[in-house]
Design a protein around this motif. Structure first.
Motif, PDB file in Angstrom:
ATOM      1  N   ILE A 286       0.879  -1.173   0.000  1.00 47.57           N
ATOM      2  CA  ILE A 286       0.000   0.000   0.000  1.00 47.57           C
ATOM      3  C   ILE A 286       0.912   1.217   0.000  1.00 47.57           C
ATOM      4  N   LYS A 287       0.664   2.140  -0.904  1.00 49.47           N
ATOM      5  CA  LYS A 287       1.455   3.371  -0.938  1.00 49.47           C
ATOM      6  C   LYS A 287       0.663   4.457  -0.225  1.00 49.47           C
ATOM      7  N   ILE A 288       1.336   5.173   0.642  1.00 44.68           N
ATOM      8  CA  ILE A 288       0.646   6.177   1.458  1.00 44.68           C
ATOM      9  C   ILE A 288       1.274   7.552   1.247  1.00 44.68           C
ATOM     10  N   PHE A 290       1.110  11.629   2.649  1.00 45.29           N
ATOM     11  CA  PHE A 290       0.668  12.516   3.723  1.00 45.29           C
ATOM     12  C   PHE A 290       0.911  13.959   3.290  1.00 45.29           C
ATOM     13  N   ARG A 291      -0.054  14.816   3.564  1.00 44.87           N
ATOM     14  CA  ARG A 291       0.140  16.241   3.314  1.00 44.87           C
ATOM     15  C   ARG A 291      -0.402  17.007   4.511  1.00 44.87           C
ATOM     16  N   SER A 292       0.164  18.177   4.761  1.00 43.88           N
ATOM     17  CA  SER A 292      -0.356  19.020   5.840  1.00 43.88           C
ATOM     18  C   SER A 292      -0.116  20.467   5.477  1.00 43.88           C
ATOM     19  N   PHE A 306       4.940   4.094   9.212  1.00 42.03           N
ATOM     20  CA  PHE A 306       4.794   3.548   7.862  1.00 42.03           C
ATOM     21  C   PHE A 306       6.107   3.522   7.081  1.00 42.03           C
ATOM     22  N   ASN A 307       7.197   3.343   7.809  1.00 43.24           N
ATOM     23  CA  ASN A 307       8.489   3.087   7.172  1.00 43.24           C
ATOM     24  C   ASN A 307       8.797   4.097   6.067  1.00 43.24           C
ATOM     25  N   GLY A 308       8.425   5.349   6.312  1.00 47.83           N
ATOM     26  CA  GLY A 308       8.605   6.358   5.267  1.00 47.83           C
ATOM     27  C   GLY A 308       9.290   7.597   5.789  1.00 47.83           C
ATOM     28  N   GLY A 309       8.910   8.733   5.255  1.00 45.76           N
ATOM     29  CA  GLY A 309       9.535   9.999   5.642  1.00 45.76           C
ATOM     30  C   GLY A 309       9.225  11.038   4.594  1.00 45.76           C
ATOM     31  N   GLY A 310      10.045  12.070   4.559  1.00 44.89           N
ATOM     32  CA  GLY A 310       9.842  13.123   3.561  1.00 44.89           C
ATOM     33  C   GLY A 310       9.967  14.484   4.192  1.00 44.89           C
ATOM     34  N   ASN A 313       5.632  19.030   5.300  1.00 43.44           N
ATOM     35  CA  ASN A 313       4.264  19.109   4.785  1.00 43.44           C
ATOM     36  C   ASN A 313       3.918  18.096   3.695  1.00 43.44           C
ATOM     37  N   ALA A 314       4.893  17.313   3.274  1.00 42.14           N
ATOM     38  CA  ALA A 314       4.629  16.318   2.213  1.00 42.14           C
ATOM     39  C   ALA A 314       5.514  15.115   2.467  1.00 42.14           C
ATOM     40  N   ALA A 315       4.877  14.023   2.882  1.00 43.80           N
ATOM     41  CA  ALA A 315       5.668  12.835   3.192  1.00 43.80           C
ATOM     42  C   ALA A 315       4.975  11.615   2.610  1.00 43.80           C
ATOM     43  N   GLY A 316       5.685  10.506   2.653  1.00 40.05           N
ATOM     44  CA  GLY A 316       5.112   9.273   2.123  1.00 40.05           C
ATOM     45  C   GLY A 316       5.532   8.096   2.967  1.00 40.05           C
ATOM     46  N   GLY A 317       4.862   6.974   2.746  1.00 46.91           N
ATOM     47  CA  GLY A 317       5.233   5.766   3.455  1.00 46.91           C
ATOM     48  C   GLY A 317       4.607   4.580   2.759  1.00 46.91           C
TER      49      GLY A 317
HETATM   50  P1  5GP Z   1       4.362  11.411  -2.442  1.00 48.67           P
HETATM   51  O1  5GP Z   1       3.254  11.435  -1.467  1.00 48.67           O
HETATM   52  O2  5GP Z   1       4.218  12.490  -3.484  1.00 48.67           O
HETATM   53  O3  5GP Z   1       4.656  10.078  -3.000  1.00 48.67           O
HETATM   54  O4  5GP Z   1       5.663  11.796  -1.624  1.00 48.67           O
HETATM   55  C1  5GP Z   1       5.812  13.026  -0.992  1.00 48.67           C
HETATM   56  C2  5GP Z   1       7.210  13.141  -0.440  1.00 48.67           C
HETATM   57  O5  5GP Z   1       7.345  12.173   0.590  1.00 48.67           O
HETATM   58  C3  5GP Z   1       8.290  12.801  -1.446  1.00 48.67           C
HETATM   59  O6  5GP Z   1       8.811  13.973  -1.999  1.00 48.67           O
HETATM   60  C4  5GP Z   1       9.335  12.132  -0.618  1.00 48.67           C
HETATM   61  O7  5GP Z   1      10.137  13.099  -0.025  1.00 48.67           O
HETATM   62  C5  5GP Z   1       8.602  11.531   0.528  1.00 48.67           C
HETATM   63  N1  5GP Z   1       8.343  10.091   0.427  1.00 48.67           N
HETATM   64  C6  5GP Z   1       7.373   9.459  -0.282  1.00 48.67           C
HETATM   65  N2  5GP Z   1       7.412   8.132  -0.085  1.00 48.67           N
HETATM   66  C7  5GP Z   1       8.424   7.916   0.783  1.00 48.67           C
HETATM   67  C8  5GP Z   1       8.968   6.729   1.382  1.00 48.67           C
HETATM   68  O8  5GP Z   1       8.513   5.614   1.189  1.00 48.67           O
HETATM   69  N3  5GP Z   1      10.028   6.916   2.212  1.00 48.67           N
HETATM   70  C9  5GP Z   1      10.543   8.166   2.471  1.00 48.67           C
HETATM   71  N4  5GP Z   1      11.583   8.260   3.309  1.00 48.67           N
HETATM   72  N5  5GP Z   1      10.046   9.271   1.947  1.00 48.67           N
HETATM   73  C10 5GP Z   1       9.016   9.169   1.111  1.00 48.67           C
END
Ligand code: 5GP
Ligand code: MN
Length: 340
Positions: A286-288, A290-292, A306-310, A313-317
């Motif tokens: 599942i791709k997640i 996040f925005r704020s 969710f093992n992500g980051g960014g 105001n814009a992150a993903g996981g």
């Molecule tokens: P988006 O939601 O557009 O895929 O990602 C937004 C931002 O979140 C990206 O520019 C990137 O910095 C960060 N990001 C997205 N997916 C991941 C992930 O799985 N891991 C990390 N560390 N950052 C992510």
């Protein structure tokens, strides 16, 4: 003109590495966006212009069709389609230029190949907390886009005259997309001074806007309507919206790569929604997103659960569970974080 944010040491380290390189491989992150493609292609054109004999761009997976018009996009090698070719290029390169990402984990399987390559490595990026894998790291999280850093780098090396119209178009695209067409992270005077230079070089910003933002298919528009009408869940106390799409729902709308782009931003148009979360089934996960808005970080939450980051105001996981369980996990934890 613009302020000098890149240091002299960084400039000479960069120039030194380039001088010694016959073969440069440009890498950028998974699910390449406008800034990733823009910075990579701008560099590709620039390095050819200054006479580097072999330059390649390798990306982990397919990039959205609304970026296919970009000058030399057809030259980009996609690891998912051409794994062996990418592997050979990465292994034989003198220099790996890592653009718009801060950790080799962000480039999928190419990350392991890059880690083992004898090539020198250089990061040019604006994500927080660059990992310690590169010989030279030019990291400015305060820069709204990596494309802006690429422009600054080229200019500081005294190569402004080598910025051709295709390079200018690539740079503009990343500046535009990483700021939501200059609607966030966009209160910097330098940004507009750079745009003025790019327009002088022949960039038609209205045309680029059209090519990037007005390219939806009817299916994509219907998917958007479905998300807003049927799927958007609002948590009023937390000022948060969530949209989660299963594989079956994507199939209903003939989902194509790139169709989810921007959907996460829509709920932020509601006057008291400050956090937005978008989940969708992907190949094996599942791709997640996040925005704020404002001073409400979402990257820490993305990283913790969710093992992500960014960015703030814009992150993903990602999640390797079902959509329903991923929503549950989100609901179990977000109230402690999304509470302003
Ligand atoms: P988006 O939601 O557009 O895929 O990602 C937004 C931002 O979140 C990206 O520019 C990137 O910095 C960060 N990001 C997205 N997916 C991941 C992930 O799985 N891991 C990390 N560390 N950052 C992510
Ligand atoms: Mn970026």
């Amino acid at each position: 003109m613009t302020s000098d944010i890149i240091t002299k040491q960084e400039l000479s380290a960069y120039a030194n590495l380039l001088r010694k390189s016959q073969s440069v491989c440009i890498l950028t992150h998974m699910s390449p966006d406008g800034d990733a493609m823009g910075s990579a292609l701008a560099m590709w054109h620039y390095l050819q212009t200054i006479g580097i004999p072999t330059v390649a761009v390798c990306v982990p997976n397919e990039f959205p069709s609304f970026l296919k018009w970009m000058p030399a996009a057809s030259q980009v090698l996609i690891y998912d389609d051409k794994a062996e070719e990418c592997q050979t290029i990465i292994q034989n390169a003198d220099l790996l230029l890592c653009l718009d990402f801060n950790d080799l984990k962000r480039i999928g399987k190419m990350g392991e190949i890059a880690a083992q390559s004898k090539a020198k490595k250089m990061i040019i990026d604006h994500h927080l907390f660059p990992a310690d894998f590169a010989d030279v790291t030019i990291s400015y999280p305060q820069s709204p886009s990596t494309c802006e850093l690429v422009f600054r780098l080229i200019c500081r090396l005294g190569d402004f005259q080598n910025i051709t119209q295709p390079i200018a178009e690539c740079i503009y695209t990343g500046m535009m997309t990483d700021t939501g067409n200059f609607s966030f992270n966009s209160n910097y005077v330098d940004t507009y001074q750079i745009i003025a230079e790019l327009v002088k070089l022949g960039v038609d910003k209205d045309a680029i806007y059209n090519k990037v933002f007005n390219t939806y298919s009817a299916d994509r528009m219907r998917l958007m309507g479905y998300c807003l009408y049927k799927k958007m869940k609002i948590y009023p106390e937390q000022h948060t919206a969530l949209i989660a799409l299963t594989r079956k729902e994507l199939y209903m709308f003939n989902f194509q790569s790139g169709d989810a782009e921007g959907l996460v931003n829509l709920p932020l148009q509601i006057h008291d929604v400050y956090y937005s979360v978008f989940m969708r089934a992907d190949k094996d996960k599942i791709k997640i997103s996040f925005r704020s808005q404002g001073d409400r970080p979402v990257n820490e939450f993305a990283s913790e659960f969710f093992n992500g980051g960014g960015h703030k105001n814009a992150a993903g996981g990602e999640s390797y569970d079902s959509v329903a369980n991923t929503v549950k996990k989100f609901e179990d934890h977000f109230k402690d974080y999304f509470n302003k």
